[in-house]
Design an enzyme around this catalytic site. Structure first.
Site, PDB file in Angstrom:
ATOM      1  N   VAL A   1       0.814  -1.220   0.000  1.00  0.00           N
ATOM      2  CA  VAL A   1       0.000   0.000   0.000  1.00  0.00           C
ATOM      3  C   VAL A   1       0.848   1.271   0.000  1.00  0.00           C
ATOM      4  O   VAL A   1       0.350   2.345  -0.374  1.00  0.00           O
ATOM      5  CB  VAL A   1      -0.970   0.022   1.201  1.00  0.00           C
ATOM      6  CG1 VAL A   1      -1.939  -1.145   1.116  1.00  0.00           C
ATOM      7  CG2 VAL A   1      -0.216   0.034   2.528  1.00  0.00           C
TER       8      VAL A   1
ATOM      9  N   ASN B   1      -6.704  -0.826   6.411  1.00  0.00           N
ATOM     10  CA  ASN B   1      -6.309  -1.467   7.664  1.00  0.00           C
ATOM     11  C   ASN B   1      -4.823  -1.798   7.738  1.00  0.00           C
ATOM     12  O   ASN B   1      -4.270  -1.912   8.841  1.00  0.00           O
ATOM     13  CB  ASN B   1      -7.137  -2.745   7.856  1.00  0.00           C
ATOM     14  CG  ASN B   1      -6.580  -3.627   8.943  1.00  0.00           C
ATOM     15  OD1 ASN B   1      -6.701  -3.334  10.131  1.00  0.00           O
ATOM     16  ND2 ASN B   1      -5.935  -4.732   8.541  1.00  0.00           N
TER      17      ASN B   1
ATOM     18  N   SER C   1      -5.615   4.321  15.659  1.00  0.00           N
ATOM     19  CA  SER C   1      -5.231   3.643  16.894  1.00  0.00           C
ATOM     20  C   SER C   1      -5.497   4.567  18.068  1.00  0.00           C
ATOM     21  O   SER C   1      -5.508   5.803  17.918  1.00  0.00           O
ATOM     22  CB  SER C   1      -3.743   3.277  16.865  1.00  0.00           C
ATOM     23  OG  SER C   1      -3.276   2.893  18.149  1.00  0.00           O
TER      24      SER C   1
ATOM     25  N   LYS D   1      -0.677   7.376  13.079  1.00  0.00           N
ATOM     26  CA  LYS D   1      -2.085   7.111  13.356  1.00  0.00           C
ATOM     27  C   LYS D   1      -2.864   8.391  13.644  1.00  0.00           C
ATOM     28  O   LYS D   1      -4.055   8.492  13.342  1.00  0.00           O
ATOM     29  CB  LYS D   1      -2.205   6.122  14.516  1.00  0.00           C
ATOM     30  CG  LYS D   1      -1.731   4.711  14.166  1.00  0.00           C
ATOM     31  CD  LYS D   1      -2.491   4.134  12.976  1.00  0.00           C
ATOM     32  CE  LYS D   1      -2.149   2.675  12.729  1.00  0.00           C
ATOM     33  NZ  LYS D   1      -2.936   2.109  11.598  1.00  0.00           N
TER      34      LYS D   1
ATOM     35  N   TYR E   1       4.685   5.504  15.238  1.00  0.00           N
ATOM     36  CA  TYR E   1       3.378   4.871  15.081  1.00  0.00           C
ATOM     37  C   TYR E   1       2.261   5.823  15.497  1.00  0.00           C
ATOM     38  O   TYR E   1       1.260   5.989  14.778  1.00  0.00           O
ATOM     39  CB  TYR E   1       3.340   3.595  15.916  1.00  0.00           C
ATOM     40  CG  TYR E   1       2.070   2.802  15.791  1.00  0.00           C
ATOM     41  CD1 TYR E   1       1.803   2.041  14.651  1.00  0.00           C
ATOM     42  CD2 TYR E   1       1.123   2.789  16.813  1.00  0.00           C
ATOM     43  CE1 TYR E   1       0.641   1.298  14.542  1.00  0.00           C
ATOM     44  CE2 TYR E   1      -0.036   2.058  16.715  1.00  0.00           C
ATOM     45  CZ  TYR E   1      -0.284   1.315  15.576  1.00  0.00           C
ATOM     46  OH  TYR E   1      -1.442   0.578  15.476  1.00  0.00           O
ATOM     47  N   ALA E   2       2.426   6.468  16.657  1.00  0.00           N
ATOM     48  CA  ALA E   2       1.404   7.392  17.144  1.00  0.00           C
ATOM     49  C   ALA E   2       1.219   8.558  16.183  1.00  0.00           C
ATOM     50  O   ALA E   2       0.093   8.994  15.926  1.00  0.00           O
ATOM     51  CB  ALA E   2       1.776   7.897  18.536  1.00  0.00           C
TER      52      ALA E   2
END
Length: 261
Positions: free
Chosen positions: A63, A89, A141, A166, A162-163
């Site tokens: 993706v 997702n 998330s 998201k 990651y944070a």
């Protein structure tokens, strides 16, 4: 059946949240398209669906690669003549203590978790616009909402990449809703909290997983980890006509994170 004959593409759909979502969609009559990078898992998931009489197909797709995303949508439209639902997702994590993080930790996470959502949404938009209808559901998330991490990788800033990705998904959801709403396309977001999946242990030892979940339970108003069926049912809501008058929204499915409330 809420999704009868609807064509649903689920990225990262061969396992974890994606597979649970595909199961829920199939039970509601959807045609399932599994987009993933794990060929073996794709084949197993598609075989499982077909054994149950579900129309299902699989596509290998990175993706984070714009051309891959556009090839995916073109192939699915050519096969089924329509694309009704896209669930963004697919995701990865690269946890690293704040002081030690490098571009090797940041770049892949931003590429898959944020850029991938944009590329897939951009690629599917013309097909949905042509039909003046569509549902896009993005998976963020709890960490993207400001909920506190559990000293990830030995550092409160260990989940920064990651944070950040998201959190970007949440704002991207709002932006895409504004862009696509004139064509009858809704764009919504689900922000999961504590769920046990293969992803949970991808960067943790079994003991670290248990420590993480125990910490989470103490900070959840419901005092338990959620089930994938509970999460998939919310994604199904946004993918169905039950949410026809909802767009640009993010729903926290997290058992009541007391460190965010």
């Amino acid at each position: 059946m809420r999704l009868k004959d609807k064509v649903a593409i689920i990225t990262g759909g061969a396992s974890g949240i994606g597979k649970a979502t595909a199961d829920a969609f199939a039970a509601e009559g959807a045609i399932i398209v599994i987009a993933d990078i794990n060929v073996t898992a794709i084949d197993a998931a598609v075989a499982q669906f077909r054994k149950k009489g579900v129309t299902a197909t699989g596509h290998v797709c990175d993706v984070s690669n714009r051309d891959d995303a556009h090839r995916l949508m073109k192939s699915v439209d050519a096969e089924f003549g329509r694309i009704d639902i896209l669930v963004n997702n697919a995701g990865i994590s690269r946890y690293r203590a704040f002081a030690e993080a490098t571009s090797d930790d940041w770049d892949p996470v931003l590429a898959v978790d944020l850029k991938g959502v944009f590329f897939c949404s951009q690629a599917v938009a013309p097909y949905m616009r042509a039909r003046k209808s569509g549902r896009i559901v993005n998976i963020s998330s709890a960490l993207g909402t400001g909920a506190a991490p559990h000293n990830t990788a030995g550092s409160p800033g260990g989940s920064a990449a990651y944070a950040s990705a998201k959190a970007g998904v949440i704002m991207l959801t709002t932006t895409l809703a504004r862009e696509l709403s004139p064509d009858g396309i809704t764009v919504n977001c689900v922000a999961p909290g504590s769920f046990l999946t293969e992803f949970s242990s991808s960067t943790r030892t079994p003991q670290q997983v248990e420590d993480h979940l125990e910490y989470r339970r103490k900070h959840l108003l419901l005092r338990r980890v959620g089930t994938l069926d509970e999460l998939a049912s919310v994604i199904l809501f946004f993918a169905s006509d039950d949410s026809s008058y909802v767009t640009g929204q993010t729903l926290n499915v997290d058992g009541g994170r007391s460190d965010r409330i």
